[in-house]
Every structure is written in C-alpha cells, then in structure tokens.
Design a protein around this motif. Structure first.
Motif, PDB file in Angstrom:
ATOM      1  N   LEU A  75       0.834  -1.206   0.000  1.00 26.02           N
ATOM      2  CA  LEU A  75       0.000   0.000   0.000  1.00 26.02           C
ATOM      3  C   LEU A  75       0.868   1.254   0.000  1.00 26.02           C
ATOM      4  O   LEU A  75       0.531   2.264  -0.626  1.00 26.02           O
ATOM      5  N   LEU A 101       1.667  -7.985  -3.048  1.00 21.29           N
ATOM      6  CA  LEU A 101       0.269  -8.393  -2.844  1.00 21.29           C
ATOM      7  C   LEU A 101       0.042  -9.816  -3.339  1.00 21.29           C
ATOM      8  O   LEU A 101      -0.705 -10.590  -2.729  1.00 21.29           O
ATOM      9  N   ARG A 131      -8.541  -6.929  -6.584  1.00 23.60           N
ATOM     10  CA  ARG A 131      -8.146  -8.187  -5.939  1.00 23.60           C
ATOM     11  C   ARG A 131      -9.252  -8.694  -5.014  1.00 23.60           C
ATOM     12  O   ARG A 131     -10.075  -7.924  -4.527  1.00 23.60           O
ATOM     13  N   MET A 135     -11.374  -6.528  -2.603  1.00 27.61           N
ATOM     14  CA  MET A 135     -10.475  -5.840  -1.674  1.00 27.61           C
ATOM     15  C   MET A 135     -10.792  -4.351  -1.691  1.00 27.61           C
ATOM     16  O   MET A 135     -10.091  -3.544  -2.296  1.00 27.61           O
ATOM     17  N   GLU A 136     -11.868  -3.992  -0.992  1.00 26.53           N
ATOM     18  CA  GLU A 136     -12.333  -2.609  -0.902  1.00 26.53           C
ATOM     19  C   GLU A 136     -11.973  -2.092   0.496  1.00 26.53           C
ATOM     20  O   GLU A 136     -12.608  -2.445   1.491  1.00 26.53           O
ATOM     21  N   LEU A 137     -10.936  -1.275   0.532  1.00 29.23           N
ATOM     22  CA  LEU A 137     -10.426  -0.776   1.794  1.00 29.23           C
ATOM     23  C   LEU A 137     -11.060   0.581   2.097  1.00 29.23           C
ATOM     24  O   LEU A 137     -10.821   1.569   1.399  1.00 29.23           O
ATOM     25  N   TRP A 143      -3.879   3.134  -5.896  1.00 26.31           N
ATOM     26  CA  TRP A 143      -4.210   1.818  -5.372  1.00 26.31           C
ATOM     27  C   TRP A 143      -5.044   1.014  -6.363  1.00 26.31           C
ATOM     28  O   TRP A 143      -4.900  -0.212  -6.455  1.00 26.31           O
ATOM     29  N   VAL A 177      -6.426  -2.522  -5.601  1.00 20.51           N
ATOM     30  CA  VAL A 177      -7.037  -2.224  -4.296  1.00 20.51           C
ATOM     31  C   VAL A 177      -7.976  -1.051  -4.486  1.00 20.51           C
ATOM     32  O   VAL A 177      -7.580   0.010  -4.972  1.00 20.51           O
TER      33      VAL A 177
END
Length: 639
Positions: free
Chosen positions: A376, A428, A442, A450-452, A474, A479
């Motif tokens: 990240l 990753l 991802r 992969m929702e941050l 990202w 990401v």
C-alpha cells in the motif's frame, strides 16, 4: 539529562527570578485594565498580587521588544469546545519548554531531580490563583488525595504517568511551598508530562472545589447544588466544575495568563488578563501585555476568508497550506496583516493507519501482513501529491522523525516510500491476494473484493485531495479505496471499537524527539495511535480492556520502551529510540505521505514579538505556547 541528582534547571531559574525588593528600574506598574478595581478596594495593588519571586523575563536577552499593556486580540476556532486552546496557547505550566525544547521552571520556582526517582517541586511563595486564593502545596494535596485517589471522581485511579513499574509514588507535602514525589523505580518522563500541550494538572484550586466535595461540604448544601446543576451526584457535580483543561467554567480559578470571562456557550468568548499572573518583564510590567483575547467560533470553511478580510490578529488554527494564496491576496489588498510560513512539527502531514485491531477477522489478517502494508505504501505516488497539493514545498516520504531531531535518518524517510507499482503488485501476490475480479480488483481470502474503507475526520481538504490521488494509485494495483468522511469524535470511536479498517490523521504529534523524550508513542501504549487501538487500551487499563499485543515487533517495541525508561545515560536512551524507529520504518504501522508542509500564520501588522520563523507543533510546543503569547503586544497597546 535528568538521571543524577541535579538542580541545573533550578539554578537556571534563579538567573531569571529576582525578588521584588531587588528588581532594578521603576516600581511595578499597575495595569490600567484593573486600576478601577484596585481604586475601589476590590483588588490589592500589583505589588501584593505578584509572588514574592515572580518569573522575571529578560526580553532583551531573548531578542524581543519590551511591550506595553493593553488591547484586544481577535482569533478564531471552529468548535465551541476549542476554547480550551486558551490553555494550550497560554502555556503556563509547572515546567515548560523553551524554544530550544529544554525544560525550564515556569509556575514552579525550581525543582530537583534525584535519579529520576525523587522529584522535589518548589513553589513560589506568595503565588495566587486568579481568584486571589493562595496557590500552595495544599492544592497538590487536594488533587492527589481527594481527586486522583477518590474512586467516585477518578474511577480509573491516578493517571498512567503517575505509575512507575506499576507502582504509585510516595507523595509528601513538607510545607506550603514544597511537594515531593518519590518512586521506587525510575519515572524519567515525569517532568516532561508536566510540560505537555495538554497538561495533567496535578494540582487543583482546593478552596474553590471543596464546596462541591462530599468530604468538605455539608450534605444539604451539596444536595442543593446537585439539584441546581441537574446532575446525578456530588461526584458528577465536582467533575462538571473541575474543568482545568476544557476552560469552560468561568468561575474556576486558573494560573493561565488569561481567565475565561464568558459564562456558557457563546459565539464569542472573552478572556481577560489574570491579575495574579506570575510573570513580569524586567522593566516591572506584569504580563500578559495584551489585556483581552476574544475567540470567535466560526464554521471551518470561513477561517481563511475571515482572516483574508483582516478579522484575525493572530491565526493559524483552521488554516492550511491550501489557504496561502487567499491569505497572500489579503496582504496585498491591505487587510492589515502578514502571513508567516512556519514549519510543522508533526512527523507527517498526512498519514494512513491500517487498523491492526479491526474487528473483521479477514481484514485483520490481511492488514497484519507486513507485505500488504508495504505494498500500500510503495503504490502511492508521493511526488505527485507533493506537486499537486503542496507545490513541491513539502517533503515526500515515510513517517519518521524530522531533521531537527538527533534521531533523523534519511534512509528511514525512504523506507518503503518509493513509487513502485511493480513491487506493490508482487508483494500483494505473495500475500495470497493474487485473484482479481472482472474490474481488476483483488479478492480477499473469503472472496470479497479488496475494498479498503479509509475514514477521515473531514476537516482538511488536502487529506481528501490526497486520497483521491491515492485512489487511482491503489486501483492500479488492484485495491479499491473507499473514502468515508466522518466527524472527528465518531471517527475515533469507530477506530477504538475496531469498526474502522483504516483511518487518516497526522503523523506522530512529536516529530522532534530528543534523548529525554519518551518513545512511549512509538509503542502500543495508547489507543490514540490509530494502528493499534486495542493494544493501547490493554496497556492503559492494565489489561482490563482491549487486547494484549500478539505480534513480535509490537512486543519488541514495548521492551525497548522499558529499556529507555531504565537507561542510565543518553547513549542507552538513543539506542532504544533508533531501534524503535527502525521497527516502524520496516513494519509501516503508519503510511506517511508528506511532511514539513508550511503552516500559514496570520499576524496583524501591529502585533509584535511573534516570531517570523518558528515551528507549529502540538507536542512539544503547544502551538503558539512555547513562543509565549503573553509576551506578544500591540505596538500602540490597542488591538
């Protein structure tokens, strides 16, 4: 610096402190602001209001001008609760930092430190609260015995910094001007805690507060006060009025340079000079020079516009780098101010904190993988953010201490901070996140995208602008960043509870540590460090809440903090600092973006003694505090 028995700083204090009887020059000058009160007999003259040995400030030695009393200074805050900034800016502390970040006695006449175990605090004879009540060791005794150790007023007991190796000190009060704290184990950070921007206030105005304490007031009187205040108990009543830091009880005596003269919540709060303030200049003029401070509460978006219109005499809070163009325009339009550009003292202007204690078990495992945190970090184009948002005036890099600290290492600023999407993708993939959906995002181990979600306090436009750039960065490595602005208090509560995946804040408040600075904020000792709130809770509650650190690097940080506390020389303390900083650089607990972005400071053309070059820092520094606003003055005595 503070290990052997010494009173070096107390000796330094004697160079600054001169008894009233031997002060050269004219007699002490009565303040015009309080003259009518003195004439009417409601207040004693200035010679009777000052301590026997006031703190005498030699402004010439500091390269400052001698000022004149008078005037009203206008400034702004964006929340009603931020009237507490008057305690921060006033910076009257038992001991405080000077501009070289060295500790000096302030409210105290002096102190002695014996091996970081025994501290003797010497008060100024004749010092008084703003109410005129004597300020003596009885005020320390009241806090220690009747507040800190009263389970109804302090359910968690005395504050953490009063413990050394889990034990409280023996506290004694030999006479009215002496207080002694003695621990079996070293407590090297005791004095530094007293100098904080938010001080612990290990004393209270006993004469005032005893009327709300069950051990001193009659049951009938207390019941009447409880009913009048609409609270549930005498303890709630006492805590309601005992707000030394909040500064919202205008009847609560203080030792600060200005006292709150406004009852209740208002749009404009007025603070007037403390007639019993303990500092004077070497010409016999009692500080503060400025009579009145008026603090207006305005919407956050209006601070720059109102400053541009010349409505602030001194303003930095609520202003950011993005406001410099409009502030410069106000200067050229003749609004009557200058814009100084100070450095900033936080370790990073913007930092993202993955929550290693997030409640979601899948996200917890993902974020605890150092390869993910590194990925990240290296996928962020910091140079683009610096160029787009800070005109290349900030310093891109990882979160670490600033150049002014002896612990600065340029390699730590570079650690996992070079823009390298290829490396990010490889890391990753190695972390088991190689599977992607049709949009290139991802998948987590349980199949979710992969929702941050990165939560912000929604207070700084540059944070949201930076996150928009990071969103694209990202996304390129698979990401998806989802930004969620929240109220500051809601954000922190979500982080503390484990509801938040990641959050954005400044870097460490203190980016300027010295050998004597405790590295506790680098170890999991406080839930406020947003990467490990549960670990911090565990330490702060002695295991009653939160979670014990269960990762080796975090456990090592705790060991190193203990090593620093027990070190007997600067070499041992420095060794602990260096290793702790290396662990942070390697583990990327906080993803720093840029540091040292200039802080605009608006200063009236008629306001004097405000430094043109300085550092805007919360800790250490208390923002304006270490530059002593009580020494600022208007050239004509009128604001």
């Amino acid at each position: 610096m503070f290990n052997a028995r010494n009173s070096i700083l107390a000796l330094a204090a004697t160079l600054l402190l001169t008894p009233l009887s031997s002060l050269a020059g004219p007699a002490f000058v009565e303040s015009a602001f309080w003259q009518d009160e003195v004439n009417s007999g409601n207040m004693p003259p200035v010679t009777e209001r000052l301590p026997q040995s006031p703190l005498v400030v030699d402004l010439a030695a500091k390269g400052r001008d001698f000022g004149v009393q008078g005037g009203t200074l206008n400034t702004m805050v964006t929340r009603s609760k931020d009237i507490r900034q008057m305690v921060v800016y006033g910076y009257a502390r038992l001991v405080g930092y000077d501009t070289q970040y060295l500790l000096q006695p302030d409210i105290l006449l002096g102190f002695e430190n014996e091996g970081n175990r025994r501290y003797t605090l010497n008060l100024r004879p004749g010092h008084r609260w703003s109410s005129g009540d004597p300020f003596t060791s009885a005020d320390f005794e009241y806090w220690w015995q009747d507040i800190a150790q009263n389970p109804l007023l302090s359910p968690a007991g005395p504050p953490d910094f009063m413990y050394a190796e889990g034990a409280l000190p023996q506290v004694s009060f030999p006479d009215a001007t002496t207080v002694i704290y003695e621990w079996d184990a070293p407590n090297p950070q005791f004095l530094q805690n007293l100098a904080q921007a938010r001080p612990p206030f290990i004393y209270r105005p006993a004469n005032y507060l005893k009327q709300f304490h069950a051990d001193y007031a009659s049951a009938e009187a207390l019941a009447e006060e409880v009913d009048y205040a609409r609270v549930k108990s005498w303890a709630a009543l006492h805590n309601k009025y005992d707000n030394m830091y909040k500064f919202d009880n205008h009847e609560l005596p203080t030792l600060q340079p200005w006292i709150n003269a406004t009852a209740g919540k208002k749009i404009r709060h007025q603070f007037v000079r403390n007639p019993y303030y303990h500092r004077v200049d070497s010409k016999g003029v009692q500080l503060p020079y400025i009579d009145t401070v008026e603090m207006e509460i305005v919407a956050a978006g209006l601070v720059a516009a109102k400053s541009n219109a010349g409505e602030a005499d001194l303003q930095a809070r609520g202003l950011g780098f993005r406001d410099i163009p409009i502030l410069r325009k106000g200067e050229t339009d003749g609004a009557g101010y200058k814009t100084f550009l100070w450095g900033t003292g936080a370790a990073s202007q913007i930092a993202i904190y993955p929550n290693l204690n997030v409640a979601d078990p899948v996200w917890r495992n993902v974020l605890r993988d150092v390869r993910v945190r590194r990925a990240l970090s290296v996928s962020i184009n910091r140079a683009a953010i610096n160029r787009a948002l800070f005109f290349k005036l900030a310093k891109p890099g990882a979160m670490t201490v600033l150049e002014q600290s002896p612990f600065f290492d340029p390699e730590m600023r570079k650690a996992w901070a070079s823009f390298d999407p290829e490396l990010a993708n490889r890391l990753l993939d190695e972390a088991g996140l190689g599977e992607k959906d049709g949009y290139g995002i991802r998948r987590l181990p349980d199949g979710r995208p992969m929702e941050l979600v990165v939560e912000t306090a929604g207070e700084r436009q540059e944070v949201e602008n930076a996150l928009q750039i990071i969103t694209d960065d990202w996304n390129d490595v698979g990401v998806k960043l989802i930004m969620r602005p929240l109220d500051r208090d809601i954000l922190r509560n979500r982080v503390f509870s484990g509801s938040s995946m990641a959050s954005v804040w400044y870097g460490w408040d203190n980016g300027l540590p010295q050998n004597y600075t405790s590295p506790a904020y680098l170890a999991p000792t406080d839930q406020v460090f947003l990467a490990w709130p549960k670990w911090g809770q565990y330490y702060q509650t002695a295991g009653a809440a939160g979670e014990a650190p269960d990762m080796a690097p975090a456990q090592r940080l705790m060991e190193l903090m203990h090593d620093w506390e027990n070190a007997t020389d600067d070499a041992g303390r420095a060794a602990a600092w260096h290793e702790m900083l290396k662990i942070h650089a390697d583990q990327v607990y906080g993803i720093g973006i840029v540091s040292a972005a200039p802080q605009p400071v608006v200063v009236s053309d008629r306001l004097r003694n405000v430094p043109e070059k300085a550092i805007w820092a919360w800790e250490p520094g208390a923002h304006f505090g270490i530059y002593r606003p009580d020494e600022f003055f208007f050239e004509d005595g009128q604001g």
